[in-house]
Design an enzyme around this catalytic site. Structure first.
Site, PDB file in Angstrom:
ATOM      1  N   GLU A   1      60.189  90.279  19.777  1.00 54.84           N
ATOM      2  CA  GLU A   1      59.935  89.895  21.161  1.00 54.84           C
ATOM      3  C   GLU A   1      60.877  90.626  22.103  1.00 54.84           C
ATOM      4  O   GLU A   1      61.910  91.130  21.702  1.00 54.84           O
ATOM      5  CB  GLU A   1      60.104  88.391  21.342  1.00 54.84           C
ATOM      6  CG  GLU A   1      61.323  87.785  20.645  1.00 54.84           C
ATOM      7  CD  GLU A   1      62.660  88.316  21.073  1.00 54.84           C
ATOM      8  OE1 GLU A   1      62.860  88.506  22.295  1.00 54.84           O
ATOM      9  OE2 GLU A   1      63.529  88.548  20.210  1.00 54.84           O
TER      10      GLU A   1
ATOM     11  N   GLU B   1      63.929  91.899  19.187  1.00 53.61           N
ATOM     12  CA  GLU B   1      62.934  92.960  19.027  1.00 53.61           C
ATOM     13  C   GLU B   1      62.314  92.984  17.625  1.00 53.61           C
ATOM     14  O   GLU B   1      61.392  93.741  17.364  1.00 53.61           O
ATOM     15  CB  GLU B   1      63.529  94.341  19.320  1.00 53.61           C
ATOM     16  CG  GLU B   1      64.174  94.474  20.683  1.00 53.61           C
ATOM     17  CD  GLU B   1      64.867  95.815  20.889  1.00 53.61           C
ATOM     18  OE1 GLU B   1      64.694  96.725  20.044  1.00 53.61           O
ATOM     19  OE2 GLU B   1      65.593  95.955  21.893  1.00 53.61           O
TER      20      GLU B   1
END
Length: 351
Positions: free
Chosen positions: A171, A313
């Site tokens: 994310e 991430e």
């Protein structure tokens, strides 16, 4: 209401059958430790003693959060789009790791507060330019939540059509540790102060402010406490997309790697909605965000790595891939006592 998912539970019996084969490999019983446990679950999940992790893909879902306006993050929301651009140019942390470990990388704009224009390497699925502030209202509408779930579902469906055998999710969204902390608070028995962390680097004063804002948000919320209502009121578009992706992966029988605190909170939410999803999740690492270790323990999860990561991430998940790969290679490449010519190990008591 959330759509129904038909997820096949992974039974202990299936795992034990795979472990029985692992016990015939030419080695002392249990001597490959966590590799054996990973391999047994992968074999049960894929219903084969020769599971595969190729091809594999990684999705980063990106969106902004209304609660960022309340000063709960050290970084401003502009950083979300800046990091997305860095990903698109191949310079972010997740980029070198997906290149190193041969994951196809997809960056999905679900709700970044920016118009990217013609970016061919970006998946354009924006719902809205950021959620609303859950300090005073629901972060999203029910219809928006359904759309965000669908983004994750469609992403996995497309990967499935490409024959994917392993998925990983990450994310990007400034202030999404606040949403994650409140999901953890409502779905577990932890006090709020044990659910929050420093995010992108809050100092002690910033932590005090963050806790104050989140306590006020909890006080202001008078709605129901069922998981889907909590998802809508306190969630982020990228987080809800990840929940949808996890649920669809499990429904299709695809293993997926879970990253740090934020993705573990998404798994917590997915499990609250459909408990069988947990059987398909492999936890990449124990991160450095305060609530992560507590949440992993609550879930009974065994993280693969402990490297003190907290970038997000999906970096910790992809970092863990080689260990998962080793567990598969053990099944494919190690000989059994029957085929190796090695005499079976015999337990003896010490003199």
């Amino acid at each position: 209401m959330i759509q129904d998912f038909d997820i096949r539970p992974i039974s202990d019996e299936e795992i034990l059958r795979a472990q029985a084969y692992i016990d015939t490999i030419a080695k002392p019983l249990g001597s490959m430790g966590q590799l054996e446990r990973l391999a047994a679950r992968l074999a049960a999940l894929q219903d084969t003693l020769r599971p595969s992790l190729t091809p594999r893909e990684h999705f980063v879902f990106a969106a902004d959060h209304g609660i960022e306006r309340e000063g709960v993050s050290k970084s401003p929301r502009e950083v979300t789009r800046q990091v997305v651009y860095s990903m698109l140019r191949g310079g972010a942390g997740i980029c070198f790791l997906t290149r190193q470990h041969d994951f196809r990388l997809h960056i999905v704009d679900v709700g970044v507060d920016h118009e990217f224009g013609d970016e061919p390497n970006l998946v354009h699925r924006k719902i809205r330019r950021g959620t609303r502030s859950f300090l005073s209202e629901a972060a999203m509408t029910t219809e928006e939540a359904q759309r965000a779930l669908s983004v994750g579902i469609v992403s996995v469906d497309e990967a499935h059509q490409r024959g994917v055998k392993l998925l990983s999710f990450g994310e990007m969204g400034i202030a999404n540790t606040s949403s994650s902390a409140l999901w953890m608070y409502y779905l577990t028995d932890f006090p709020l102060e044990e659910c929050i962390g420093r995010g992108s680097g809050l100092d002690d004063e910033g932590m005090t402010h963050k806790l104050h804002i989140l306590r006020q948000a909890v006080k202001n919320y008078t709605g129901p406490s069922d998981p889907f209502s909590i998802l809508i009121h306190f969630g982020g578009y990228e987080l809800v997309s990840a929940v949808g992706a996890m649920l669809r992966s499990a429904e299709l029988g695809i293993a997926f790697l879970v990253d740090g605190f934020i993705m573990t909170a998404c798994l917590l939410m997915a499990r609250a909605l459909h408990p069988s999803v947990a059987g398909y999740a492999f936890f990449g690492h124990a991160g450095d965000e305060a609530g992560h270790a507590r949440l992993l323990h609550y879930l009974g999860a065994e993280p693969i790595l402990r490297l003190g990561l907290r970038l997000g991430e999906g970096t910790g998940a992809v970092c863990a891939f080689p260990i998962l790969d080793s567990s598969v290679r053990m099944l494919h490449e190690m000989a059994t006592f029957t085929t190796s010519g090695v005499t079976d190990y015999v337990s003896t008591k010490e003199e």
